[in-house]
Design a protein around this motif. Structure first.
Motif, PDB file in Angstrom:
ATOM      1  N   ASP A   1       1.188  -1.455   0.442  1.00  0.00           N
ATOM      2  CA  ASP A   1      -0.051  -0.287   0.364  1.00  0.00           C
ATOM      3  C   ASP A   1       0.498   1.569  -0.022  1.00  0.00           C
ATOM      4  OD1 ASP A   1       1.212   0.130   3.025  1.00  0.00           O
ATOM      5  OD2 ASP A   1      -0.574  -0.445   3.893  1.00  0.00           O
ATOM      6  N   ARG A   2       0.462   1.990   0.048  1.00  0.00           N
ATOM      7  CA  ARG A   2       1.241   3.741   0.000  1.00  0.00           C
ATOM      8  C   ARG A   2       1.662   3.539   1.208  1.00  0.00           C
ATOM      9  NH1 ARG A   2       0.328   8.454   2.186  1.00  0.00           N
ATOM     10  NH2 ARG A   2       0.592  10.577   0.185  1.00  0.00           N
ATOM     11  N   THR A   3       1.709   3.176   2.736  1.00  0.00           N
ATOM     12  CA  THR A   3       2.215   3.744   3.300  1.00  0.00           C
ATOM     13  C   THR A   3       3.269   2.839   3.558  1.00  0.00           C
ATOM     14  OG1 THR A   3       0.413   4.279   5.268  1.00  0.00           O
ATOM     15  CG2 THR A   3       2.584   3.422   5.728  1.00  0.00           C
ATOM     16  N   GLY A   4       3.537   1.524   3.121  1.00  0.00           N
ATOM     17  CA  GLY A   4       4.854   0.691   2.608  1.00  0.00           C
ATOM     18  C   GLY A   4       5.889   0.838   1.803  1.00  0.00           C
ATOM     19  N   LEU A   5       4.791   2.298   0.295  1.00  0.00           N
ATOM     20  CA  LEU A   5       5.540   2.491   0.056  1.00  0.00           C
ATOM     21  C   LEU A   5       6.648   3.892   0.596  1.00  0.00           C
ATOM     22  CD1 LEU A   5       6.774   3.188  -3.111  1.00  0.00           C
ATOM     23  CD2 LEU A   5       4.934   4.127  -3.587  1.00  0.00           C
ATOM     24  N   LEU A   6       5.982   4.319   1.524  1.00  0.00           N
ATOM     25  CA  LEU A   6       6.822   5.728   1.851  1.00  0.00           C
ATOM     26  C   LEU A   6       7.746   5.237   2.749  1.00  0.00           C
ATOM     27  CD1 LEU A   6       3.828   7.984   2.312  1.00  0.00           C
ATOM     28  CD2 LEU A   6       5.349   8.444   0.803  1.00  0.00           C
ATOM     29  N   THR A   7       7.045   3.886   3.697  1.00  0.00           N
ATOM     30  CA  THR A   7       8.620   3.394   4.336  1.00  0.00           C
ATOM     31  C   THR A   7       9.710   2.888   3.659  1.00  0.00           C
ATOM     32  OG1 THR A   7       6.171   2.259   5.660  1.00  0.00           O
ATOM     33  CG2 THR A   7       8.316   0.826   5.729  1.00  0.00           C
ATOM     34  N   ALA A   8       9.541   1.953   2.580  1.00  0.00           N
ATOM     35  CA  ALA A   8      10.493   2.038   1.806  1.00  0.00           C
ATOM     36  C   ALA A   8      10.995   3.372   1.288  1.00  0.00           C
ATOM     37  CB  ALA A   8       9.954   0.628  -0.094  1.00  0.00           C
TER      38      ALA A   8
ATOM     39  N   VAL B   1      10.202  12.991   3.395  1.00  0.00           N
ATOM     40  CA  VAL B   1       9.479  11.825   3.917  1.00  0.00           C
ATOM     41  C   VAL B   1       9.981  11.717   5.351  1.00  0.00           C
ATOM     42  CG1 VAL B   1       9.024   9.354   3.885  1.00  0.00           C
ATOM     43  CG2 VAL B   1       8.502  11.086   1.853  1.00  0.00           C
ATOM     44  N   MET B   2      11.098  11.660   5.186  1.00  0.00           N
ATOM     45  CA  MET B   2      11.972  10.345   6.043  1.00  0.00           C
ATOM     46  C   MET B   2      11.322  11.410   8.020  1.00  0.00           C
ATOM     47  SD  MET B   2      16.289  10.314   4.988  1.00  0.00           S
ATOM     48  CE  MET B   2      16.520  10.923   6.249  1.00  0.00           C
ATOM     49  N   PHE B   3      11.566  12.223   7.408  1.00  0.00           N
ATOM     50  CA  PHE B   3      10.963  13.259   8.948  1.00  0.00           C
ATOM     51  C   PHE B   3       9.672  13.429   9.156  1.00  0.00           C
ATOM     52  CE2 PHE B   3      15.371  14.053   8.040  1.00  0.00           C
ATOM     53  CZ  PHE B   3      16.290  13.356   9.557  1.00  0.00           C
ATOM     54  N   GLN B   4       8.523  12.545   8.568  1.00  0.00           N
ATOM     55  CA  GLN B   4       7.289  12.713   9.106  1.00  0.00           C
ATOM     56  C   GLN B   4       6.928  11.596   9.420  1.00  0.00           C
ATOM     57  OE1 GLN B   4       4.970  15.146   5.753  1.00  0.00           O
ATOM     58  NE2 GLN B   4       6.496  15.609   4.872  1.00  0.00           N
ATOM     59  N   PRO B   5       7.498  11.164  10.326  1.00  0.00           N
ATOM     60  CA  PRO B   5       6.750   8.944  10.552  1.00  0.00           C
ATOM     61  C   PRO B   5       5.158   9.411  11.067  1.00  0.00           C
ATOM     62  CG  PRO B   5       7.663  10.960  12.529  1.00  0.00           C
ATOM     63  CD  PRO B   5       7.759  11.830  11.947  1.00  0.00           C
ATOM     64  N   ASP B   6       4.337   9.772  10.835  1.00  0.00           N
ATOM     65  CA  ASP B   6       3.029  10.061  10.503  1.00  0.00           C
ATOM     66  C   ASP B   6       2.764   9.124   9.019  1.00  0.00           C
ATOM     67  OD1 ASP B   6       3.395  12.764   9.873  1.00  0.00           O
ATOM     68  OD2 ASP B   6       1.314  12.654   9.484  1.00  0.00           O
ATOM     69  N   LEU B   7       3.897   9.080   7.878  1.00  0.00           N
ATOM     70  CA  LEU B   7       4.418   8.995   6.847  1.00  0.00           C
ATOM     71  C   LEU B   7       3.944   7.332   6.360  1.00  0.00           C
ATOM     72  CD1 LEU B   7       5.150  11.665   4.882  1.00  0.00           C
ATOM     73  CD2 LEU B   7       3.178  11.355   5.036  1.00  0.00           C
ATOM     74  N   TYR B   8       4.854   6.729   7.166  1.00  0.00           N
ATOM     75  CA  TYR B   8       5.641   5.658   7.250  1.00  0.00           C
ATOM     76  C   TYR B   8       5.099   4.787   8.939  1.00  0.00           C
ATOM     77  CZ  TYR B   8       9.069   7.867   9.238  1.00  0.00           C
ATOM     78  OH  TYR B   8      10.181   9.064  10.139  1.00  0.00           O
ATOM     79  N   ARG B   9       6.151   3.045   8.690  1.00  0.00           N
ATOM     80  CA  ARG B   9       5.913   2.247   8.995  1.00  0.00           C
ATOM     81  C   ARG B   9       6.879   2.885  10.578  1.00  0.00           C
ATOM     82  NH1 ARG B   9       3.288  -0.661   5.109  1.00  0.00           N
ATOM     83  NH2 ARG B   9       1.029  -0.740   5.247  1.00  0.00           N
ATOM     84  N   ALA B  10       6.641   3.371  11.322  1.00  0.00           N
ATOM     85  CA  ALA B  10       7.672   3.131  11.825  1.00  0.00           C
ATOM     86  C   ALA B  10       8.596   2.399  13.210  1.00  0.00           C
ATOM     87  CB  ALA B  10       7.702   4.909  13.238  1.00  0.00           C
ATOM     88  N   ASP B  11       8.392   1.054  12.701  1.00  0.00           N
ATOM     89  CA  ASP B  11       8.368   0.085  13.543  1.00  0.00           C
ATOM     90  C   ASP B  11       9.426  -1.271  12.799  1.00  0.00           C
ATOM     91  OD1 ASP B  11       6.157  -0.689  11.970  1.00  0.00           O
ATOM     92  OD2 ASP B  11       4.825  -1.905  13.314  1.00  0.00           O
ATOM     93  N   ASP B  12       9.218  -0.723  11.162  1.00  0.00           N
ATOM     94  CA  ASP B  12       9.676  -0.970  10.023  1.00  0.00           C
ATOM     95  C   ASP B  12      11.510  -1.788   9.910  1.00  0.00           C
ATOM     96  OD1 ASP B  12       9.225  -2.325   7.321  1.00  0.00           O
ATOM     97  OD2 ASP B  12      11.802  -1.111   7.891  1.00  0.00           O
ATOM     98  N   PRO B  13      11.567  -2.759  10.263  1.00  0.00           N
ATOM     99  CA  PRO B  13      12.833  -3.528  10.724  1.00  0.00           C
ATOM    100  C   PRO B  13      14.388  -2.870  10.072  1.00  0.00           C
ATOM    101  CG  PRO B  13      11.842  -5.411  10.594  1.00  0.00           C
ATOM    102  CD  PRO B  13      10.972  -3.857  10.155  1.00  0.00           C
ATOM    103  N   ASP B  14      14.163  -2.806   8.399  1.00  0.00           N
ATOM    104  CA  ASP B  14      15.129  -1.565   7.832  1.00  0.00           C
ATOM    105  C   ASP B  14      15.388  -0.403   8.067  1.00  0.00           C
ATOM    106  OD1 ASP B  14      15.376  -4.326   6.368  1.00  0.00           O
ATOM    107  OD2 ASP B  14      13.977  -3.722   4.858  1.00  0.00           O
ATOM    108  N   LEU B  15      13.873   0.306   8.213  1.00  0.00           N
ATOM    109  CA  LEU B  15      14.124   1.821   9.089  1.00  0.00           C
ATOM    110  C   LEU B  15      14.357   1.555   9.955  1.00  0.00           C
ATOM    111  CD1 LEU B  15      12.483   4.289   8.186  1.00  0.00           C
ATOM    112  CD2 LEU B  15      10.739   3.412   9.412  1.00  0.00           C
ATOM    113  N   LEU B  16      13.861   0.831  11.232  1.00  0.00           N
ATOM    114  CA  LEU B  16      14.791   1.296  12.687  1.00  0.00           C
ATOM    115  C   LEU B  16      15.741   1.111  12.590  1.00  0.00           C
ATOM    116  CD1 LEU B  16      12.037  -0.776  14.442  1.00  0.00           C
ATOM    117  CD2 LEU B  16      12.239   1.709  14.237  1.00  0.00           C
TER     118      LEU B  16
END
Length: 198
Positions: free
Chosen positions: A59-66, A105-120
């Motif tokens: 979904d869109r959130t998954g894309l923004l998380t990537a 995108v990086m500094f708007q945590p409401d846009l993505y899944r903040a618990d994503d392992p790659d992101l963390l």
């Protein structure tokens, strides 16, 4: 039309389709901001079926998380290559200027899944690089609290980068290289003679 999209998708090799969708997302974010991003529009931009982005990102959130995870990984690499805190700040500003879509995108945590392992993982690397820069300061150059010195450095770099991207520093920089201007600003704050202890 769906046949040509399917044919186009088949021309992508192993991972290229995911990269093409991410690249299209970065172009869209740069042009219109993350709020305007839609998977259907991305599919059109990338020349693939409307189902392709959902297949790779759900979904869109998954894309923004990537996008955020990739941004933090690039950011961590940029910071780690800098020799000291001042140059980490310069690298911060340079990163924002060369990767504006990631930065948005990086500094708007409401846009993505903040618990994503790659992101963390990427965020932790970037944080470590920033903290290492503060730790390298001489004791008289960082005050009594390393954490607050880190917040001060982060605020200066992030504030400058944000103002630069939004076009608010044109008068202040007067055509000078923003990196040179930023180095001058750091000298106003992180020098013992200019810092007053309570």
């Amino acid at each position: 039309m769906s046949n040509s999209s399917s044919e186009h998708e088949r021309t992508y090799h192993h991972g290229d389709l995911r990269r093409a969708i991410l690249s299209a997302a970065l172009d869209a974010i740069s042009a219109e901001g993350p709020a305007a991003l839609s998977l259907r529009d991305l599919a059109r931009r990338a020349g693939v079926s409307h189902a392709a982005p959902a297949h790779h990102f759900k979904d869109r959130t998954g894309l923004l998380t990537a996008v955020a995870a990739e941004g933090y990984a690039l950011f961590a690499d940029a910071l780690a290559g800098a020799p000291d805190l001042r140059e980490r700040g310069v690298a911060y500003v340079r990163f924002a200027a060369t990767h504006p879509a990631h930065f948005q995108v990086m500094f708007q945590p409401d846009l993505y899944r903040a618990d994503d392992p790659d992101l963390l993982s990427a965020q932790a690397r970037a944080t470590d690089a920033l903290r290492a820069g503060v730790a390298d300061l001489p004791p008289g150059g960082r005050g009594e609290d390393d954490r607050l010195a880190g917040v001060a450095a982060w605020s200066l770099a992030h504030g400058f980068a944000t103002l630069l991207l939004s076009g608010n520093l044109a008068d202040a920089t007067e055509g000078r290289d923003p990196e040179v201007v930023f180095r001058s600003l750091t000298g106003l704050i992180f020098t013992p003679e200019n810092r007053r202890d309570g």
